[in-house]
Design an enzyme around this catalytic site. Structure first.
Site, PDB file in Angstrom:
ATOM      1  N   CYS A   6       0.810  -1.210   0.000  1.00 17.85           N
ATOM      2  CA  CYS A   6       0.000   0.000   0.000  1.00 17.85           C
ATOM      3  C   CYS A   6       0.852   1.273   0.000  1.00 17.85           C
ATOM      4  CB  CYS A   6      -0.967   0.027   1.174  1.00 17.85           C
ATOM      5  SG  CYS A   6      -2.284   1.247   0.947  1.00 17.85           S
ATOM      6  N   GLU A 107      -0.715  -2.417  -5.192  1.00 15.50           N
ATOM      7  CA  GLU A 107       0.358  -3.289  -4.728  1.00 15.50           C
ATOM      8  C   GLU A 107       1.305  -3.525  -5.898  1.00 15.50           C
ATOM      9  OE1 GLU A 107       0.530  -3.950  -1.705  1.00 15.50           O
ATOM     10  OE2 GLU A 107      -1.484  -4.097  -0.843  1.00 15.50           O
TER      11      GLU A 107
END
Length: 229
Positions: A6, A107
């Site tokens: 993240c 991601e």
């Protein structure tokens, strides 16, 4: 190989629409940050929090380090849910619970120099409400003294093929409860653990490597690569 958990998120809508999706009729809007498909650490992003009994939207620096820790600790961008009760995060759990609304997060997989970004979002494409800890107020030496971190937890289940951790996301009603300053810290932690949306609520696909540059933006970054099925 995973590069970062993240490290960016997709916040491409205006704050008023996120507030509407949150289920509130209105809020105190004080931020000026523009929507972006590529929100990066070290930038100011709008988040939701409670102030004097009213929902407020403020722009805050993505990153946090306590002023006393300047020579001891690096700036953090994420915080593990498993550690929120410790001395460092405990104060923010009591006074700085916040929510970062978004349309998804990113991601990465692949080796350095060949990083492949993935866009992770709800299957129903509704906004996500990521739990955050924030320190509000002016800073003295560094912007991160007045900033926020996203809470992360074990990704358990299907999401481990892109990362073993994920942002802690709640539905709107539970996220509103998280913001309630009257909710004791212990109960807030239990809420985050027990009501976090699971991997079955999400889907993900590969997007353009242009997203690797934090300076790039635009809706084309949200499109799946042509070979995605």
């Amino acid at each position: 190989m995973i590069v970062r958990m993240c490290g960016r998120f997709d916040q491409n809508d205006i704050a008023r629409r996120y507030v509407a999706a949150f289920g509130w009729a209105d809020a105190a809007y004080r931020g000026q940050a523009r929507p972006t498909c590529n929100a990066a650490p070290g930038t100011y992003r709008p988040l939701l929090h409670m102030e004097d009994g009213q929902l407020a939207v403020d722009d805050l620096y993505w990153g946090y380090r306590a002023s006393w820790a300047a020579e001891k600790l690096p700036v953090c961008y994420n915080a593990r849910l498993e550690k929120v009760a410790n001395k460092y995060w405990g104060r923010l759990m009591k006074t700085g619970r916040a929510v970062v609304p978004a349309n998804g997060w990113y991601e990465w997989t692949g080796e350095k120099g060949k990083r492949q970004p993935w866009h992770v979002h709800r299957k129903d494409r509704e906004p996500i409400f990521m739990l955050a800890l924030a320190n509000f107020g002016p800073f003295k030496e560094h912007k991160a003294e007045s900033g926020f971190v996203l809470l992360t937890a074990d990704a358990s289940g299907g999401m481990v093929d892109i990362h073993d951790r994920r942002p802690v996301c709640l539905n709107a009603a539970d996220a509103a409860l998280w913001l309630d300053p009257g909710l004791p810290m212990e109960q807030a932690e239990m809420l985050a653990r027990s009501m976090a949306l699971g991997p079955e609520e999400f889907e993900w696909y590969r997007v353009s490597p242009e997203l690797n540059n934090a300076g790039n933006d635009g809706e084309h970054l949200l499109l799946p690569l042509p070979d995605e099925t």
